[in-house]
Scaffold this active site. Structure first.
Site, PDB file in Angstrom:
ATOM      1  N   GLY A  11      21.200   6.225  22.077  1.00  0.00           N
ATOM      2  CA  GLY A  11      21.992   5.085  22.532  1.00  0.00           C
ATOM      3  C   GLY A  11      22.447   4.222  21.363  1.00  0.00           C
ATOM      4  N   TYR A 144      17.201   0.705  38.758  1.00  0.00           N
ATOM      5  CA  TYR A 144      17.028   0.599  37.301  1.00  0.00           C
ATOM      6  C   TYR A 144      15.608   0.146  36.968  1.00  0.00           C
ATOM      7  CZ  TYR A 144      18.049  -1.710  32.726  1.00  0.00           C
ATOM      8  OH  TYR A 144      18.049  -2.146  31.415  1.00  0.00           O
TER       9      TYR A 144
HETATM   10  P1  NAP Z   1      25.089   0.137  26.319  1.00  0.00           P
HETATM   11  O1  NAP Z   1      25.835  -0.784  25.429  1.00  0.00           O
HETATM   12  O2  NAP Z   1      25.617   0.443  27.678  1.00  0.00           O
HETATM   13  O3  NAP Z   1      24.846   1.505  25.511  1.00  0.00           O
HETATM   14  C1  NAP Z   1      24.219   2.587  26.163  1.00  0.00           C
HETATM   15  C2  NAP Z   1      24.008   3.683  25.130  1.00  0.00           C
HETATM   16  O4  NAP Z   1      23.371   4.791  25.765  1.00  0.00           O
HETATM   17  C3  NAP Z   1      25.310   4.192  24.518  1.00  0.00           C
HETATM   18  O5  NAP Z   1      25.072   4.544  23.185  1.00  0.00           O
HETATM   19  C4  NAP Z   1      25.599   5.441  25.357  1.00  0.00           C
HETATM   20  O6  NAP Z   1      26.370   6.408  24.655  1.00  0.00           O
HETATM   21  C5  NAP Z   1      24.169   5.958  25.568  1.00  0.00           C
HETATM   22  N1  NAP Z   1      24.049   6.804  26.749  1.00  0.00           N
HETATM   23  C6  NAP Z   1      24.257   6.439  28.045  1.00  0.00           C
HETATM   24  N2  NAP Z   1      24.056   7.500  28.876  1.00  0.00           N
HETATM   25  C7  NAP Z   1      23.729   8.557  28.064  1.00  0.00           C
HETATM   26  C8  NAP Z   1      23.428   9.937  28.298  1.00  0.00           C
HETATM   27  N3  NAP Z   1      23.426  10.452  29.549  1.00  0.00           N
HETATM   28  N4  NAP Z   1      23.160  10.732  27.241  1.00  0.00           N
HETATM   29  C9  NAP Z   1      23.192  10.231  25.978  1.00  0.00           C
HETATM   30  N5  NAP Z   1      23.445   8.927  25.674  1.00  0.00           N
HETATM   31  C10 NAP Z   1      23.727   8.109  26.706  1.00  0.00           C
HETATM   32  O7  NAP Z   1      23.600  -0.392  26.529  1.00  0.00           O
HETATM   33  P2  NAP Z   1      22.795  -1.550  25.759  1.00  0.00           P
HETATM   34  O8  NAP Z   1      23.105  -2.842  26.405  1.00  0.00           O
HETATM   35  O9  NAP Z   1      22.964  -1.379  24.274  1.00  0.00           O
HETATM   36  O10 NAP Z   1      21.290  -1.149  26.173  1.00  0.00           O
HETATM   37  C11 NAP Z   1      20.435  -0.502  25.236  1.00  0.00           C
HETATM   38  C12 NAP Z   1      19.047  -0.524  25.842  1.00  0.00           C
HETATM   39  O11 NAP Z   1      18.657  -1.890  26.047  1.00  0.00           O
HETATM   40  C13 NAP Z   1      18.973   0.165  27.218  1.00  0.00           C
HETATM   41  O12 NAP Z   1      17.786   0.912  27.325  1.00  0.00           O
HETATM   42  C14 NAP Z   1      18.964  -1.022  28.200  1.00  0.00           C
HETATM   43  O13 NAP Z   1      18.301  -0.675  29.390  1.00  0.00           O
HETATM   44  C15 NAP Z   1      18.204  -2.049  27.405  1.00  0.00           C
HETATM   45  N6  NAP Z   1      18.459  -3.460  27.805  1.00  0.00           N
HETATM   46  C16 NAP Z   1      19.730  -3.966  27.757  1.00  0.00           C
HETATM   47  C17 NAP Z   1      19.920  -5.314  28.128  1.00  0.00           C
HETATM   48  C18 NAP Z   1      21.295  -5.954  28.118  1.00  0.00           C
HETATM   49  O14 NAP Z   1      21.406  -7.124  28.534  1.00  0.00           O
HETATM   50  N7  NAP Z   1      22.343  -5.269  27.663  1.00  0.00           N
HETATM   51  C19 NAP Z   1      18.819  -6.110  28.506  1.00  0.00           C
HETATM   52  C20 NAP Z   1      17.549  -5.541  28.489  1.00  0.00           C
HETATM   53  C21 NAP Z   1      17.372  -4.209  28.128  1.00  0.00           C
HETATM   54  P3  NAP Z   1      27.999   6.318  24.679  1.00  0.00           P
HETATM   55  O15 NAP Z   1      28.354   5.124  23.833  1.00  0.00           O
HETATM   56  O16 NAP Z   1      28.422   7.590  24.070  1.00  0.00           O
HETATM   57  O17 NAP Z   1      28.384   6.138  26.124  1.00  0.00           O
HETATM   58  O1  GFB Z   2      24.205 -10.594  33.471  1.00  0.00           O
HETATM   59  P1  GFB Z   2      24.192 -10.306  34.931  1.00  0.00           P
HETATM   60  O2  GFB Z   2      25.203  -9.355  35.423  1.00  0.00           O
HETATM   61  O3  GFB Z   2      22.768  -9.747  35.297  1.00  0.00           O
HETATM   62  O4  GFB Z   2      24.417 -11.675  35.809  1.00  0.00           O
HETATM   63  P2  GFB Z   2      21.383 -10.268  35.880  1.00  0.00           P
HETATM   64  C1  GFB Z   2      23.805 -12.820  35.551  1.00  0.00           C
HETATM   65  C2  GFB Z   2      24.305 -13.939  36.471  1.00  0.00           C
HETATM   66  O5  GFB Z   2      25.647 -14.264  36.076  1.00  0.00           O
HETATM   67  C3  GFB Z   2      24.352 -13.697  37.985  1.00  0.00           C
HETATM   68  C4  GFB Z   2      26.449 -14.494  37.223  1.00  0.00           C
HETATM   69  O6  GFB Z   2      23.840 -14.849  38.610  1.00  0.00           O
HETATM   70  C5  GFB Z   2      25.852 -13.560  38.271  1.00  0.00           C
HETATM   71  O7  GFB Z   2      26.196 -14.031  39.567  1.00  0.00           O
HETATM   72  N1  GFB Z   2      27.854 -14.199  36.877  1.00  0.00           N
HETATM   73  C6  GFB Z   2      28.865 -15.111  36.919  1.00  0.00           C
HETATM   74  C7  GFB Z   2      28.360 -13.035  36.471  1.00  0.00           C
HETATM   75  N2  GFB Z   2      30.035 -14.539  36.545  1.00  0.00           N
HETATM   76  C8  GFB Z   2      29.754 -13.239  36.259  1.00  0.00           C
HETATM   77  C9  GFB Z   2      30.548 -12.137  35.816  1.00  0.00           C
HETATM   78  O8  GFB Z   2      31.762 -12.209  35.599  1.00  0.00           O
HETATM   79  N3  GFB Z   2      29.913 -10.935  35.618  1.00  0.00           N
HETATM   80  C10 GFB Z   2      28.536 -10.810  35.835  1.00  0.00           C
HETATM   81  N4  GFB Z   2      27.971  -9.614  35.594  1.00  0.00           N
HETATM   82  N5  GFB Z   2      27.751 -11.839  36.258  1.00  0.00           N
HETATM   83  C11 GFB Z   2      20.804  -7.778  35.311  1.00  0.00           C
HETATM   84  C12 GFB Z   2      20.162  -6.580  35.964  1.00  0.00           C
HETATM   85  O9  GFB Z   2      20.625  -8.868  36.158  1.00  0.00           O
HETATM   86  O10 GFB Z   2      20.171  -8.070  34.061  1.00  0.00           O
HETATM   87  C13 GFB Z   2      20.269  -5.397  35.031  1.00  0.00           C
HETATM   88  O11 GFB Z   2      20.850  -6.310  37.177  1.00  0.00           O
HETATM   89  C14 GFB Z   2      19.791  -5.710  33.619  1.00  0.00           C
HETATM   90  O12 GFB Z   2      19.508  -4.334  35.551  1.00  0.00           O
HETATM   91  C15 GFB Z   2      20.348  -7.029  33.140  1.00  0.00           C
HETATM   92  O13 GFB Z   2      18.463  -5.800  33.560  1.00  0.00           O
HETATM   93  C16 GFB Z   2      19.741  -7.438  31.832  1.00  0.00           C
HETATM   94  O14 GFB Z   2      20.704 -11.030  34.816  1.00  0.00           O
HETATM   95  O15 GFB Z   2      21.548 -10.949  37.187  1.00  0.00           O
END
Ligand code: NAP
Ligand code: GFB
Length: 325
Positions: A11, A144
């Protein structure tokens, strides 16, 4: 001649992967590239990790000593509500293939990534690492959440039966450069940055989903990246560790939208669409365990991180993940 250590980041092309790559290449201090380290940042083009054959081929090719496992099917609230089975099954397959292949290759250490949304929805606050399995997660993201919880169980089972050193971290909501800005599937900060940018460009209203009342803790991807590198090099436990700003930095979605309006320089109409879900009201995380290890860790101030992330998006709009065809 120091023996080359290969560190494989699954990733590696995503939000968190790109931040780790940026820190490894640019940090001149203790978080930068170490002597004899070879970092490999994977994309899904290197192989679909839902396939055990493709996963084994990648490990055969790179023969990693250590792995940071980030690859996952990831999305914001609205994607989680819509694709519960895909988020459960794809992540179960990816995690099982990566951990089992790492076991087969006798990898020294694997650091996987959970999320604070996996904790029980009905709980006492603040949440700490001991509460992961204490009850069902929030309805909106149980697919998830259960796939991610199982990583902790897999780590403990591999360690118990074979002594493998597989651990995990639990970040709160992450944001920064290279995020996913798709208007439906993204998380709140990249989603609102994209919406606000379009509203300014097209002179249209900026609409925030929900009431704006929910509370969240946000960690800047480049701060999280430093903490991931520290965990890989220094953290010795199998038990997970929460990587988050403090409880006092929890912020409501309205204040997040205000910071984005300021960063974009938007002066138009701005409203809330309360017909849209708020999701979980809060998931307040306790970062005491992290601060016990790193009492002086400096987090980037929220407004500074939002400005840097917004500027990155505007400068890279053409090739950012906007979901546009
Ligand atoms: P992201 O921007 O969506 O990136 C996902 C990565 O996983 C990309 O490199 C993608 O490759 C790769 N990937 C997805 N499906 C795949 C598959 N089937 N085979 C191989 N590679 C695959 O995600 P991120 O936000 O960086 O998240 C990284 C980690 O942090 C994840 O484990 C996520 O659960 C965790 N996390 C994220 C958040 C958040 O707020 N974003 C919060 C808490 C934890 P491509 O670029 O080629 O598609
Ligand atoms: O970041 P978010 O999509 O994820 O949304 P969660 C956070 C809050 O932002 C919610 C509000 O209360 C939404 O209603 N919100 C307002 C919006 N405007 C927007 C918008 O334009 N887009 C989005 N996306 N939200 C996720 C989990 O929960 O947190 C995932 O469902 C993951 O699995 C991620 O763990 C880190 O914080 O609610």
């Amino acid at each position: 001649m120091t023996h080359e250590k290969v560190i494989l980041v699954t990733g590696g092309s995503g939000l968190v992967g790109k931040a780790i790559e940026w820190v490894i290449e640019n940090d001149k201090g203790k978080y930068g590239k170490g002597e004899g380290e070879k970092w490999v940042f994977l994309t899904s083009k290197d192989g679909d990790l839902r396939s055990i054959e493709a996963t084994r081929a990648i490990f055969e090719k790179y023969k990693p000593n250590q792995v940071i496992h980030l690859a996952a099917l990831v999305g914001g609230l609205f994607k989680n509500i819509k694709y519960k089975l895909d988020l459960l099954r794809d992540n179960l397959l990816i995690n099982d293939n990566v951990l089992h292949t790492a076991h087969e290759h006798k990898v020294e250490k694997v650091v996987s990534c959970l999320s604070t949304c996996i904790f029980p929805d009905k709980t006492t606050y603040p949440i700490d690492e001991t509460m992961i399995h204490n009850g069902p997660p929030h309805e909106s993201n149980f697919g998830y959440a259960y796939a991610k919880r199982l990583i902790d169980s897999q780590n403990k089972a591999y360690n118990d039966q074979f002594g493998d050193n597989f651990t995990s971290v639990i970040p709160t909501n992450v944001f920064g450069p290279h995020d996913n800005y798709d208007l439906q599937d993204s998380h709140v900060i990249p989603g609102l940055i994209h919406k606000c940018y379009l509203a300014k460009k097209n002179g249209t209203p900026f609409v925030v989903a929900g009431t704006g009342k929910p509370l969240r803790q946000f960690i800047y991807s480049r701060d999280l990246a430093k903490l991931f590198i520290w965990v890989l090099r220094e953290y010795k436990e199998i038990d997970p560790i929460i990587l988050s700003v403090g409880e006092k930095d929890e912020i409501c979605i309205k204040d997040v939208a205000d910071a984005i309006v300021k960063a974009v320089g938007f002066e138009g109409e701005y409203s809330f669409d309360t017909s849209k879900s708020d999701g979980q009201y809060k998931k307040t995380a306790n970062n005491a365990k992290l601060l016990k290890y790193l009492p002086d860790f400096q987090f980037t101030p929220f407004e500074v991180a939002v400005k840097e992330s917004t500027d990155w998006f505007i400068q890279n709009y053409g090739n950012a993940r906007t979901g546009n065809p």
